[in-house]
Design an enzyme around this catalytic site. Structure first.
Site, PDB file in Angstrom:
ATOM      1  N   HIS A 357       0.803  -1.233   0.000  1.00 55.35           N
ATOM      2  CA  HIS A 357       0.000   0.000   0.000  1.00 55.35           C
ATOM      3  C   HIS A 357       0.830   1.275   0.000  1.00 55.35           C
ATOM      4  O   HIS A 357       0.262   2.365   0.113  1.00 55.35           O
ATOM      5  CB  HIS A 357      -0.918   0.063   1.217  1.00 55.35           C
ATOM      6  CG  HIS A 357      -1.989  -0.969   1.237  1.00 55.35           C
ATOM      7  ND1 HIS A 357      -3.235  -0.768   0.688  1.00 55.35           N
ATOM      8  CD2 HIS A 357      -2.004  -2.213   1.749  1.00 55.35           C
ATOM      9  CE1 HIS A 357      -3.983  -1.843   0.876  1.00 55.35           C
ATOM     10  NE2 HIS A 357      -3.252  -2.744   1.509  1.00 55.35           N
ATOM     11  N   LYS A 537      -8.188  14.128   3.993  1.00 59.22           N
ATOM     12  CA  LYS A 537      -7.286  12.969   4.034  1.00 59.22           C
ATOM     13  C   LYS A 537      -6.274  13.231   5.132  1.00 59.22           C
ATOM     14  O   LYS A 537      -6.207  14.344   5.665  1.00 59.22           O
ATOM     15  CB  LYS A 537      -6.580  12.772   2.691  1.00 59.22           C
ATOM     16  CG  LYS A 537      -5.977  14.072   2.132  1.00 59.22           C
ATOM     17  CD  LYS A 537      -5.419  13.911   0.722  1.00 59.22           C
ATOM     18  CE  LYS A 537      -6.438  13.935  -0.373  1.00 59.22           C
ATOM     19  NZ  LYS A 537      -6.549  12.722  -1.146  1.00 59.22           N
ATOM     20  N   ARG A 538      -5.473  12.239   5.504  1.00 57.82           N
ATOM     21  CA  ARG A 538      -4.403  12.489   6.463  1.00 57.82           C
ATOM     22  C   ARG A 538      -3.519  13.629   5.956  1.00 57.82           C
ATOM     23  O   ARG A 538      -3.341  13.806   4.741  1.00 57.82           O
ATOM     24  CB  ARG A 538      -3.565  11.219   6.661  1.00 57.82           C
ATOM     25  CG  ARG A 538      -4.264  10.174   7.517  1.00 57.82           C
ATOM     26  CD  ARG A 538      -4.488  10.661   8.945  1.00 57.82           C
ATOM     27  NE  ARG A 538      -3.256  10.672   9.684  1.00 57.82           N
ATOM     28  CZ  ARG A 538      -2.901   9.763  10.588  1.00 57.82           C
ATOM     29  NH1 ARG A 538      -3.725   8.771  10.895  1.00 57.82           N
ATOM     30  NH2 ARG A 538      -1.745   9.841  11.214  1.00 57.82           N
ATOM     31  N   THR A 645      -8.571   6.408  -2.216  1.00 55.62           N
ATOM     32  CA  THR A 645      -9.918   5.840  -2.304  1.00 55.62           C
ATOM     33  C   THR A 645     -10.945   6.949  -2.098  1.00 55.62           C
ATOM     34  O   THR A 645     -12.062   6.864  -2.622  1.00 55.62           O
ATOM     35  CB  THR A 645     -10.136   4.725  -1.263  1.00 55.62           C
ATOM     36  OG1 THR A 645      -9.613   5.164  -0.004  1.00 55.62           O
ATOM     37  CG2 THR A 645      -9.426   3.447  -1.679  1.00 55.62           C
ATOM     38  N   LYS A 649     -14.684   8.047  -3.999  1.00 52.72           N
ATOM     39  CA  LYS A 649     -15.939   8.418  -3.316  1.00 52.72           C
ATOM     40  C   LYS A 649     -16.477   9.733  -3.880  1.00 52.72           C
ATOM     41  O   LYS A 649     -17.683   9.886  -4.100  1.00 52.72           O
ATOM     42  CB  LYS A 649     -15.710   8.525  -1.800  1.00 52.72           C
ATOM     43  CG  LYS A 649     -15.329   7.181  -1.160  1.00 52.72           C
ATOM     44  CD  LYS A 649     -14.753   7.330   0.248  1.00 52.72           C
ATOM     45  CE  LYS A 649     -14.054   6.035   0.667  1.00 52.72           C
ATOM     46  NZ  LYS A 649     -13.176   6.209   1.844  1.00 52.72           N
TER      47      LYS A 649
HETATM   48  C1  26V Z   1       2.422   2.196   7.998  1.00 55.95           C
HETATM   49  C2  26V Z   1       2.675   2.138   9.319  1.00 55.95           C
HETATM   50  C3  26V Z   1       4.064   2.090   9.734  1.00 55.95           C
HETATM   51  C4  26V Z   1       4.204   1.442  11.055  1.00 55.95           C
HETATM   52  C5  26V Z   1       3.299   2.058  12.074  1.00 55.95           C
HETATM   53  C6  26V Z   1       1.855   2.039  11.693  1.00 55.95           C
HETATM   54  C7  26V Z   1       1.621   2.136  10.233  1.00 55.95           C
HETATM   55  C8  26V Z   1       0.334   2.201   9.778  1.00 55.95           C
HETATM   56  C9  26V Z   1       0.094   2.266   8.428  1.00 55.95           C
HETATM   57  C10 26V Z   1       1.135   2.265   7.546  1.00 55.95           C
HETATM   58  C11 26V Z   1       0.961   2.251   6.080  1.00 55.95           C
HETATM   59  C12 26V Z   1      -0.095   3.060   5.613  1.00 55.95           C
HETATM   60  C13 26V Z   1      -0.195   2.835   4.157  1.00 55.95           C
HETATM   61  C14 26V Z   1      -1.490   3.337   3.639  1.00 55.95           C
HETATM   62  O1  26V Z   1      -2.420   3.665   4.352  1.00 55.95           O
HETATM   63  N1  26V Z   1      -1.548   3.394   2.354  1.00 55.95           N
HETATM   64  C15 26V Z   1      -2.715   3.864   1.665  1.00 55.95           C
HETATM   65  O2  26V Z   1      -3.452   2.715   1.276  1.00 55.95           O
HETATM   66  C16 26V Z   1      -4.642   3.079   0.597  1.00 55.95           C
HETATM   67  C17 26V Z   1      -5.396   1.804   0.321  1.00 55.95           C
HETATM   68  O3  26V Z   1      -4.700   1.005  -0.570  1.00 55.95           O
HETATM   69  C18 26V Z   1      -4.310   3.840  -0.664  1.00 55.95           C
HETATM   70  O4  26V Z   1      -5.507   4.236  -1.268  1.00 55.95           O
HETATM   71  C19 26V Z   1      -3.480   5.073  -0.341  1.00 55.95           C
HETATM   72  O5  26V Z   1      -3.060   5.716  -1.528  1.00 55.95           O
HETATM   73  C20 26V Z   1      -2.267   4.676   0.471  1.00 55.95           C
HETATM   74  O6  26V Z   1      -1.563   5.823   0.921  1.00 55.95           O
END
Ligand code: 26V
Length: 802
Positions: A357, A537-538, A645, A649
């Site tokens: 992701h 978004k974040r 995503t 929407k």
């Molecule tokens: C990474 C980490 C690192 C360790 C600590 C906790 C944590 C939590 C989440 C993440 C990765 C987040 C990656 C993410 O949210 N990616 C998003 O995924 C969506 C669904 O596929 C996508 O639409 C977004 O473009 C993408 O940024």
């Protein structure tokens, strides 16, 4: 084959009786002095009753037909509220409104009393929630596995314009949707040492916690199928120490329980930087081991040959967070069940799939071998063995280490242990091949595939946008909810003024409702005739909220310079949280709030420009904002947003995009056509090239007519008079360290915004563009995504035969 499970309709009389029965006997309350909370609970239990039957029927059918199941392992499930969604899927919403009105209760008021289940950070967690709903809708037998965090994502407030975080407490009230399953509990081992006994490796852990299950049924569209979301809570494996308690040592007596519970206490709120914290690794193993033990227990109740596991079990790893599943499944199959290492490895690989992701290097998980080896000593050995097996089996031309530079690389581990690896949009999957795993892709050219994300049209259209949903049904009939491609049937109507007028009226109704809410929530009056421009978004540098607010300042300066000219009135709406430790993102939040304060209080500007930033953006707020949006801001630096995503929407809800060629924007543009999309900015390749010039941002600023003045005003404190130097650092970084190319894309973005104004002023053109966005959005249903995973990765058939 058994007929599709069908949902019996419920009359108001029946639902009314059910609500009263629960109020009386489940809650122990008299209708005369029941609070809104009591009414919400009673209604929730009455609705839940209607989910249980299809849930049991689905479970029974899966067992009876000995079907293959999906197991979706995810550290995050960003669900939001459940009550209204459940009534929509059961076809009960109107009945519930009527029944509750009969009790003098406003259904929507009650619905809003439910706290969001915010067990996720953003896109990845929300995708998992959409997938759960779509798997239930298309009849894919599935379990979601996650952690039952006591505290979900923190609550955000603004203090003097700056983000402050407060703990979230969704479980402080009864959660009516979950069933505790204390009988389904597994021991999760940690630490200790590995000994060799009679030629076998034996792990002697020095710590254990108990993973105890809580099940939430997930009901699909029209109640035809239901799956289970199983969340694990951590408990102590030790008995309460009564002796210590009796000696008066109360804290020590409770200590093991408190310590164990820290594992499921809180969701990590930073999705941008990986930090290597031991507790996080423990959480990941806790989820994964509990899920795998549960899967094997279920398999063994009907099968005896573990080599058959891949025929019945698909396990999907949502990013690398559960990537310990590879080594853990090998350990369970070999150490605990007697398979050879080689058989265990092949069997595990047959089950596992890995979804990537993110490409951001700072978000890729890599654990120090020290942390990994002390926390999971047996897994460290297994990882080394996987690594050397892979090397000798495939002879990589140069060294690809899962373990490299004293780190375990979870991406490489997940890749090697999965039979399929996927990205989440066409562009992203391409970059996963070319930039993230080029060597592994060359060794295993058929492993990486693309699965473009989607969103559930039940929550994101049917539930949250009633005016538009009603118009769609009136125009093309029912059925689009479970077959979103039918929206294409709207296209011929996009030529008809009468339909467009109704489309416009639906959007306007949503905007009036939002304007009302903004007024109460933020104390700012906005005109529903203005263009509602939304970026939610974040907060992250790569998502470039900074680009948006800088362009807002440029627009403000133009209004100030020529107040008598004609401007298309605009409301700029922002929403989003920053990771608590992400200083640069927090500075951007502060700037947006500072700019908002100045602009919103400038009498010369009036309705021509407003900046709104409601605190604590979450799923429920998205459900309010998206149906009322005119313009969708998807402006990330090309190559950085894996998919997005939210972009989908907005499209479904008839908001054209202003956006870059990034993530799934590429596919949105392709579906909707260039005339109905405001494209701007550098491509991924151009962005990479541009960064080679160390002077690139200075050159871009100097070449821009508007940007130098914007940066100067901010640097001089025009928006922070109480602290004029507040944004010196921020402005300096735009000039000299602009990795995300805000300056380089500024003029193109500003020009695209001028195009937006022009299009919006031409009403027939705008409304048609908006309606075509809805009509051409069918591809972005998560039902399509799930069917594609079922075919390409899971090899699973629908139990509903659809
Ligand atoms: C990474 C980490 C690192 C360790 C600590 C906790 C944590 C939590 C989440 C993440 C990765 C987040 C990656 C993410 O949210 N990616 C998003 O995924 C969506 C669904 O596929 C996508 O639409 C977004 O473009 C993408 O940024």
């Amino acid at each position: 084959m058994e007929a599709a499970l069908t949902q019996a309709t419920i009359t108001p009389t029946q639902l009314k009786a059910d609500v009263l029965r629960h109020l009386t006997f489940t809650l122990g309350k008299d209708a005369a002095n029941a609070s809104p909370y009591d009414w919400r609970m009673a209604l929730s239990f009455a609705v839940r009753d209607r989910i249980v039957e299809p849930w049991f029927a689905s479970t029974r059918q899966t067992w009876a037909q000995d079907r293959k199941r999906v197991h979706y392992l995810s550290m995050e499930f960003l669900i939001g509220r459940i009550l209204e969604d459940a009534t929509v899927n059961l076809g009960l919403r109107e009945v519930a409104e009527e029944v509750m009105a009969g009790f003098g209760q406003d259904f929507h008021g009650l619905v809003e009393g439910e706290p969001d289940a915010a067990l996720g950070n953003g896109g990845l967690g929300r995708l998992a929630a959409c997938f759960m709903e779509s798997m239930a809708t298309v009849g894919c037998p599935a379990y979601g596995y996650g952690i039952r965090y006591e505290h979900g994502l923190f609550k955000q407030s603004f203090q003097g314009g700056q983000q402050a975080e407060m703990p979230e407490d969704w479980l402080s009230m009864t959660n009516p949707w979950e069933f505790a399953r204390p009988e389904s509990a597994y021991v999760i081992p940690f630490k200790g040492e590995v000994k060799t006994e009679a030629g076998r490796e034996v792990w002697l852990p020095s710590e254990t916690v108990l993973a105890s299950a809580y099940d939430t049924p997930v009901i699909g569209w029209q109640g035809k199928w239901a799956n289970t979301l199983r969340l694990w809570a951590a408990k102590s494996t030790q008995q309460f120490d009564l002796e210590r308690f009796n000696r008066g040592d109360y804290a020590a007596a409770a200590e093991p329980e408190a310590l164990a519970r820290t594992l499921s206490r809180v969701l990590y709120p930073d999705d941008t930087t990986y930090q290597g914290k031991e507790l996080r690794l423990k959480q990941e193993f806790f989820l994964t081991s509990a899920a795998l033990q549960d899967i094997l227990r279920r398999f063994k109740t009907v099968h005896s040959n573990l080599l058959d596991l891949p025929k019945y079990v698909a396990i999907q790893m949502n990013d690398t967070h559960p990537a310990i599943a590879g080594p853990e499944l090998i350990r369970l199959l070999s150490d605990e069940n007697g398979l050879s290492f080689q058989d265990a490895l092949e069997t595990a690989r047959g089950c596992l799939g890995y979804t990537n992701h993110t490409l951001l290097p700072e978000a890729l998980e890599r654990w120090a071998t020290f942390t990994f080896g002390t926390t999971l000593p047996r897994h460290m050995q297994i990882v080394e063995r996987i690594d050397s097996w892979h090397r000798s089996a495939y002879h990589p031309p140069h060294y690809i280490g899962i373990v490299k530079h004293h780190e375990v690389r979870m991406g490489e581990l997940a890749f090697v242990m999965a039979h399929k690896v996927n990205g989440v949009s066409a562009l992203h999957s391409d970059l996963v091949k070319k930039n993230l795993f080029p060597e592994l892709n060359a060794l295993h050219p058929d492993r990486i595939c693309n699965q473009t994300n989607g969103v559930t049209p039940r929550r994101w259209l049917k539930m949250s946008n009633r005016p538009l949903s009603a118009l769609i049904t009136k125009t093309i009939g029912e059925g689009w909810e479970a077959d979103l491609d039918l929206l294409r049937g709207l296209e011929p109507h996009c030529e008809k003024p009468a339909f467009l007028a109704e489309f416009d009226a639906a959007k306007r109704a949503n905007k009036v409702a939002l304007a009302d809410w903004i007024n109460t929530e933020c104390g700012v009056t906005v005109s529903p005739d203005a263009l509602f421009d939304v970026q939610i978004k974040r907060i992250h540098e790569y998502k470039r909220q900074l680009l948006n607010i800088l362009q807002t300042v440029a627009h403000y300066q133009r209004i100030k310079a020529d107040p008598s000219a004609d401007y298309v009135p605009r409301v700029k709406i922002f929403g989003g949280k920053s990771a608590p430790g992400y200083a640069v993102a927090k500075e951007i939040i502060h700037l947006i709030n500072d700019v908002a304060r100045v602009i919103n209080n400038d009498p010369e500007v009036g309705d021509r420009l407003k900046v709104i930033y409601p605190a604590n953006y979450n799923v429920s707020m998205a459900e309010r904002l998206i149906p009322a949006a005119d313009l969708s801001e998807q402006i990330s630096t090309a190559g950085k947003e894996a998919s997005g995503t939210g972009n989908m929407k907005f499209m479904i809800n008839g908001a054209p995009t202003i956006g870059t060629l990034d993530g799934a924007n590429v596919e949105i543009l392709q579906e909707v056509g260039a005339d109905n999309f405001f494209l701007f900015g550098m491509t991924t390749a151009e962005a990479m090239k541009r960064r080679e010039d160390p002077e690139q941002s200075r050159k871009a600023i100097e070449a821009s007519a508007a940007l130098p003045g914007v940066l100067q005003a901010i640097a001089e404190g025009a928006f922070s008079p109480e602290q004029p130097d507040r944004y010196h650092g921020l402005v300096h970084r735009v000039w000299h360290h602009d990795y995300f190319l805000v300056a380089a894309d500024f003029d193109a973005y500003d020009a695209a915004q001028a195009e937006v104004d022009k299009a919006y002023a031409d009403r027939p053109r705008w409304v048609k563009m908006a309606a075509l966005n809805t009509a051409r959005s069918g591809f972005f249903s998560s039902d399509r995504t799930i069917r594609s995973y079922m075919k390409d990765i899971w090899s699973i058939e629908s139990a509903l035969g659809v």
